[in-house]
Design an enzyme around this catalytic site. Structure first.
Site, PDB file in Angstrom:
ATOM      1  N   ASP A   1      20.781 -24.605   9.472  1.00 58.20           N
ATOM      2  CA  ASP A   1      21.029 -25.220   8.170  1.00 58.20           C
ATOM      3  C   ASP A   1      19.714 -25.311   7.403  1.00 58.20           C
ATOM      4  O   ASP A   1      19.073 -26.351   7.348  1.00 58.20           O
ATOM      5  CB  ASP A   1      21.641 -26.608   8.387  1.00 58.20           C
ATOM      6  CG  ASP A   1      22.277 -27.125   7.118  1.00 58.20           C
ATOM      7  OD1 ASP A   1      22.425 -26.346   6.167  1.00 58.20           O
ATOM      8  OD2 ASP A   1      22.625 -28.315   7.086  1.00 58.20           O
TER       9      ASP A   1
ATOM     10  N   LYS B   1      24.032 -21.238  13.592  1.00 57.98           N
ATOM     11  CA  LYS B   1      23.881 -21.087  12.135  1.00 57.98           C
ATOM     12  C   LYS B   1      22.922 -22.194  11.695  1.00 57.98           C
ATOM     13  O   LYS B   1      23.243 -23.374  11.746  1.00 57.98           O
ATOM     14  CB  LYS B   1      25.237 -21.230  11.448  1.00 57.98           C
ATOM     15  CG  LYS B   1      25.157 -21.020   9.949  1.00 57.98           C
ATOM     16  CD  LYS B   1      26.560 -20.916   9.354  1.00 57.98           C
ATOM     17  CE  LYS B   1      26.534 -20.517   7.894  1.00 57.98           C
ATOM     18  NZ  LYS B   1      25.874 -21.487   7.027  1.00 57.98           N
TER      19      LYS B   1
ATOM     20  N   CYS C   1      36.896 -64.365   1.903  1.00 60.49           N
ATOM     21  CA  CYS C   1      36.225 -65.577   1.421  1.00 60.49           C
ATOM     22  C   CYS C   1      37.219 -66.327   0.532  1.00 60.49           C
ATOM     23  O   CYS C   1      37.888 -65.717  -0.304  1.00 60.49           O
ATOM     24  CB  CYS C   1      34.984 -65.163   0.625  1.00 60.49           C
ATOM     25  SG  CYS C   1      34.380 -66.433  -0.489  1.00 60.49           S
TER      26      CYS C   1
ATOM     27  N   CYS D   1      32.375 -68.006  -5.709  1.00 64.16           N
ATOM     28  CA  CYS D   1      31.552 -67.072  -4.934  1.00 64.16           C
ATOM     29  C   CYS D   1      30.883 -66.080  -5.877  1.00 64.16           C
ATOM     30  O   CYS D   1      31.551 -65.332  -6.587  1.00 64.16           O
ATOM     31  CB  CYS D   1      32.425 -66.332  -3.923  1.00 64.16           C
ATOM     32  SG  CYS D   1      31.499 -65.124  -2.971  1.00 64.16           S
TER      33      CYS D   1
ATOM     34  N   SER E   1      26.663 -13.596   1.911  1.00 66.49           N
ATOM     35  CA  SER E   1      27.095 -14.853   2.489  1.00 66.49           C
ATOM     36  C   SER E   1      27.951 -14.548   3.724  1.00 66.49           C
ATOM     37  O   SER E   1      28.178 -13.371   4.030  1.00 66.49           O
ATOM     38  CB  SER E   1      27.897 -15.506   1.375  1.00 66.49           C
ATOM     39  OG  SER E   1      28.282 -16.736   1.714  1.00 66.49           O
ATOM     40  N   LEU E   2      28.423 -15.569   4.407  1.00 64.18           N
ATOM     41  CA  LEU E   2      29.288 -15.358   5.572  1.00 64.18           C
ATOM     42  C   LEU E   2      30.632 -16.018   5.326  1.00 64.18           C
ATOM     43  O   LEU E   2      30.695 -17.075   4.696  1.00 64.18           O
ATOM     44  CB  LEU E   2      28.668 -16.001   6.814  1.00 64.18           C
ATOM     45  CG  LEU E   2      27.424 -15.353   7.409  1.00 64.18           C
ATOM     46  CD1 LEU E   2      26.789 -16.268   8.442  1.00 64.18           C
ATOM     47  CD2 LEU E   2      27.797 -14.011   8.045  1.00 64.18           C
TER      48      LEU E   2
ATOM     49  N   CYS F   1      31.821 -67.588   4.260  1.00 66.90           N
ATOM     50  CA  CYS F   1      31.317 -66.485   3.444  1.00 66.90           C
ATOM     51  C   CYS F   1      29.790 -66.523   3.432  1.00 66.90           C
ATOM     52  O   CYS F   1      29.203 -67.574   3.143  1.00 66.90           O
ATOM     53  CB  CYS F   1      31.864 -66.624   2.025  1.00 66.90           C
ATOM     54  SG  CYS F   1      31.078 -65.484   0.873  1.00 66.90           S
TER      55      CYS F   1
ATOM     56  N   TYR G   1      16.811 -13.516  11.865  1.00 67.86           N
ATOM     57  CA  TYR G   1      18.111 -13.130  12.427  1.00 67.86           C
ATOM     58  C   TYR G   1      18.749 -11.927  11.714  1.00 67.86           C
ATOM     59  O   TYR G   1      19.825 -11.496  12.082  1.00 67.86           O
ATOM     60  CB  TYR G   1      19.093 -14.302  12.449  1.00 67.86           C
ATOM     61  CG  TYR G   1      19.283 -14.971  11.096  1.00 67.86           C
ATOM     62  CD1 TYR G   1      19.928 -14.339  10.059  1.00 67.86           C
ATOM     63  CD2 TYR G   1      18.811 -16.271  10.878  1.00 67.86           C
ATOM     64  CE1 TYR G   1      20.093 -14.944   8.834  1.00 67.86           C
ATOM     65  CE2 TYR G   1      18.975 -16.893   9.649  1.00 67.86           C
ATOM     66  CZ  TYR G   1      19.619 -16.205   8.629  1.00 67.86           C
ATOM     67  OH  TYR G   1      19.780 -16.806   7.412  1.00 67.86           O
TER      68      TYR G   1
ATOM     69  N   ASP H   1      29.377 -25.923 -19.943  1.00 62.60           N
ATOM     70  CA  ASP H   1      27.976 -25.485 -19.941  1.00 62.60           C
ATOM     71  C   ASP H   1      27.027 -26.664 -19.997  1.00 62.60           C
ATOM     72  O   ASP H   1      25.957 -26.653 -19.379  1.00 62.60           O
ATOM     73  CB  ASP H   1      27.704 -24.549 -21.121  1.00 62.60           C
ATOM     74  CG  ASP H   1      28.323 -23.190 -20.876  1.00 62.60           C
ATOM     75  OD1 ASP H   1      28.531 -22.446 -21.830  1.00 62.60           O
ATOM     76  OD2 ASP H   1      28.606 -22.879 -19.689  1.00 62.60           O
TER      77      ASP H   1
ATOM     78  N   CYS I   1      28.669 -67.584  -0.437  1.00 65.21           N
ATOM     79  CA  CYS I   1      28.903 -68.898  -1.058  1.00 65.21           C
ATOM     80  C   CYS I   1      29.179 -69.998  -0.036  1.00 65.21           C
ATOM     81  O   CYS I   1      29.287 -71.170  -0.404  1.00 65.21           O
ATOM     82  CB  CYS I   1      30.052 -68.823  -2.059  1.00 65.21           C
ATOM     83  SG  CYS I   1      31.648 -68.599  -1.265  1.00 65.21           S
TER      84      CYS I   1
HETATM   85  S1  IVH Z   1      23.613 -13.736   9.086  1.00 66.28           S
HETATM   86  C1  IVH Z   1      25.112 -10.650   5.984  1.00 66.28           C
HETATM   87  N1  IVH Z   1      22.838 -15.527  10.811  1.00 66.28           N
HETATM   88  O1  IVH Z   1      24.141 -18.756   6.475  1.00 66.28           O
HETATM   89  C2  IVH Z   1      25.006 -11.977   6.621  1.00 66.28           C
HETATM   90  N2  IVH Z   1      23.097 -16.218   8.549  1.00 66.28           N
HETATM   91  O2  IVH Z   1      26.629 -18.755   4.985  1.00 66.28           O
HETATM   92  C3  IVH Z   1      23.625 -12.365   6.899  1.00 66.28           C
HETATM   93  N3  IVH Z   1      22.497 -18.556   8.160  1.00 66.28           N
HETATM   94  O3  IVH Z   1      22.964 -16.958   3.726  1.00 66.28           O
HETATM   95  C4  IVH Z   1      23.514 -13.734   7.370  1.00 66.28           C
HETATM   96  N4  IVH Z   1      21.908 -19.035  10.209  1.00 66.28           N
HETATM   97  O4  IVH Z   1      21.336 -18.476   4.958  1.00 66.28           O
HETATM   98  C5  IVH Z   1      23.156 -15.290   9.535  1.00 66.28           C
HETATM   99  N5  IVH Z   1      22.085 -17.000  12.446  1.00 66.28           N
HETATM  100  C6  IVH Z   1      22.407 -16.754  11.169  1.00 66.28           C
HETATM  101  C7  IVH Z   1      22.324 -17.743  10.180  1.00 66.28           C
HETATM  102  C8  IVH Z   1      22.684 -17.436   8.885  1.00 66.28           C
HETATM  103  C9  IVH Z   1      22.017 -19.490   8.982  1.00 66.28           C
HETATM  104  C10 IVH Z   1      22.769 -18.765   6.724  1.00 66.28           C
HETATM  105  C11 IVH Z   1      22.165 -17.750   5.817  1.00 66.28           C
HETATM  106  C12 IVH Z   1      23.301 -17.192   5.045  1.00 66.28           C
HETATM  107  C13 IVH Z   1      24.320 -18.268   5.170  1.00 66.28           C
HETATM  108  C14 IVH Z   1      25.716 -17.739   4.994  1.00 66.28           C
END
Ligand code: IVH
Length: 519
Positions: A131, A129, A456, A462, A93-94, A432, A238, A48, A435
């Site tokens: 960033d 995707k 060296c 050195c 998340s994906l 070097c 998206y 923690d 030195c």
């Molecule tokens: S679809 C239910 N499409 O990737 C899923 N995500 O690793 C909805 N991200 O949290 C996400 N480009 O922040 C989707 N063309 C895209 C994306 C995308 C970036 C990110 C997004 C998500 C993360 C998952």
């Protein structure tokens, strides 16, 4: 022995970045021991404390929050700086895929789950995707009422005031849109805007930012929206959350509807039915990646029909109907401005290419290791050719730089078409640079071949070798001496002593990491 750490207020941005990197690795290590191996090495209280330290540093330096930070993992609670917003639908998340084989498995798993033979009857969308940071924008009666970060997926942070400063994001939607609309997408900072911002910071003599994603995150988490307004943040729509009515019954249709409502959508999104076509699109996007003005780290595939998405449903954190096909290490073109030589503890001379700054995979790269004289010539450790014979690395050359994860960037090759007509071969120093002693390549007695390292011969004469020896001597791996440090750490300890009266902290791990990384 517990390590005494300096107060967060005394950390410079460089200290903070370094410590956040160590904390990310350390916390991940303890998470694995605890969750996967059931064999924790530290107490809950110590864990923690590490977690709190990470949070405190991130709260002070929001722009430095790392992709791999514990706080970014789904499950991390919002920081408390902004008001909490409970998402009407979770923000998930994906799953990641890394190879063509993984993509085939994903597509086949969709067919299998739906009980259909894999016959190309199911369409998938494929799009970059981005960033950046995912954002959920809620509109009621066509008006933007709230904007929330993903947070832990269930509860995010209310950043509405900051989001209102982003011109890409409409404040009102055209008439006729459903009563409740939640558009989700990614807030990001363009590569060119990021580089321009860093130039401004340099001109002002201020610390530069690490990468566009973290800068976008930091810009959004400003308490003062006028600061956010000065940063050029952008948005791609998206996905969606709650919708009182659906404007379409496919993924592509939904995104087109968002476009019609005034949201920017990614122009590279396409729909395909065959695995080969999906993978070809992934390759195309990968080839175009250096030319895009935004960082992407893969391609997302989604089942196009929303009724099929509904049947496929979700696993605990991610949908079964989507996956992210990640890119391998990113490459970029830049120029070698000069080649510096660093002298290590054993006298090894390591050439480092100083590069025109470039973002590679979301990080600004200004240096790349050139390893040794042979590497510059295009010869590998075993004496084999690693580049074409005339592709030796020269000052002024345009080169391809690669970054993979946190490893030191590499110069992969020279773009010969861009080589200046008058360019000259780089001559590796025979003395070097620190030195002036002779620098030699020893011959391996057994093979009779020249060693790849140039050394060296100055020994303790050195200064560079002497300092590196001293650093090693006091480091954690050797005598583990506390309170002896390079002057920049000493001065921060002194500052701390005057402000809090506490003792200088241990610095050995920092030296270790400073030595391991020449940039
Ligand atoms: S679809 C239910 N499409 O990737 C899923 N995500 O690793 C909805 N991200 O949290 C996400 N480009 O922040 C989707 N063309 C895209 C994306 C995308 C970036 C990110 C997004 C998500 C993360 C998952």
């Amino acid at each position: 022995m517990t390590i005494e750490k300096p107060p967060v207020e005394t950390l410079t941005e460089a200290d903070a970045a370094e410590e956040l990197a160590l904390l990310a690795a350390e916390l991940a290590h303890h998470d694995t021991l605890y969750h996967a191996k059931d064999a924790p090495e530290i107490s809950d209280a110590d864990y923690d404390a590490l977690k709190r330290r990470n949070e405190e540093i991130e709260a002070r330096f929001p722009a430095l929050v790392r992709e791999d930070s514990l706080s970014r993992k789904v499950g991390a609670a919002p920081s408390g700086i902004f008001k909490a917003v409970v998402h009407s639908r979770p923000m998930l998340s994906l799953d990641n895929t890394f190879s063509d084989e993984d993509v085939r498995d994903f597509v086949h798993s969709v067919y299998r789950f739906l009980g259909v033979l894999p016959d190309e009857s199911i369409a998938f969308t494929a799009e970059p995707k981005i960033d950046g940071l995912s954002m959920s924008l809620r509109y009621e009666a066509g008006k933007l009422v709230s904007a929330a970060t993903r947070g832990d997926g269930t509860t995010g942070e209310n950043v509405t005031a900051n989001i209102r400063t982003i011109p890409d994001i409409p404040q009102t939607l055209p008439s006729g849109v459903p009563e409740i609309v939640e558009v989700r997408g990614e807030v990001y900072m363009g590569k060119s805007d990021f580089l321009a911002l860093n130039e401004q910071m340099l001109a002002l003599g201020k610390q530069t930012y690490v990468n566009p994603r973290n800068t976008a995150a930091g810009s959004l988490r400003q308490l003062d929206p006028t600061v956010t307004a000065t940063r050029k943040l952008r948005f791609f729509a998206y996905a969606w959350g709650e919708m009182s009515e659906m404007p379409a019954d496919t993924q592509l249709g939904m995104v087109k509807a968002f476009e019609g409502w005034g949201f920017p959508v990614n122009p590279l999104m396409q729909r395909f039915s065959s695995i080969e076509a999906i993978i070809a699109h992934y390759r195309d996007i990968g080839l175009n990646r250096p030319d895009l003005d935004y960082d992407i780290d893969g391609v997302v595939y989604k089942v196009d029909r929303l009724d099929l998405q509904a049947r496929l449903g979700f696993r605990s954190r991610s949908p079964r109907w989507a996956t992210a096909h990640k890119f391998p290490a990113e490459q970029a073109f830049t120029t070698v401005e000069k080649i510096d030589i660093q002298v290590g503890r054993t006298g090894a001379l390591t050439p480092v290419a100083r590069l025109t700054p470039i973002t590679v995979g979301g990080v600004v790269v200004t240096n790349a290791t050139l390893h040794n004289a042979d590497y510059i010539e295009g010869i590998g450790n075993g004496g084999e050719r690693i580049r074409e014979p005339d592709h030796d690395i020269r000052i002024g050359d345009t080169v391809i730089v690669q970054r993979a994860g946190d490893v030191i960037p590499q110069v992969l090759d020279v773009v010969m078409e861009k080589r200046e007509p008058g360019s000259v071969r780089y001559e590796f120093p025979k003395t070097c640079p620190v030195c002036g002693s002779h620098a030699v390549r020893e011959r391996n007695e057994k093979t009779g071949k020249l060693d790849s390292v140039t050394r060296c011969t100055g020994g303790f004469v050195c200064r560079a070798q002497a300092v590196e020896h001293l650093k090693h001597f006091v480091s954690r791996n050797a005598f583990d001496i506390e309170g002896l440090a390079p002057s920049r750490w000493i001065s921060s300890s002194k500052r701390r002593m005057t402000s809090s009266g506490s003792r200088p902290r241990r610095i050995s791990s920092r030296w270790k990491s400073a030595r391991a990384s020449p940039y």
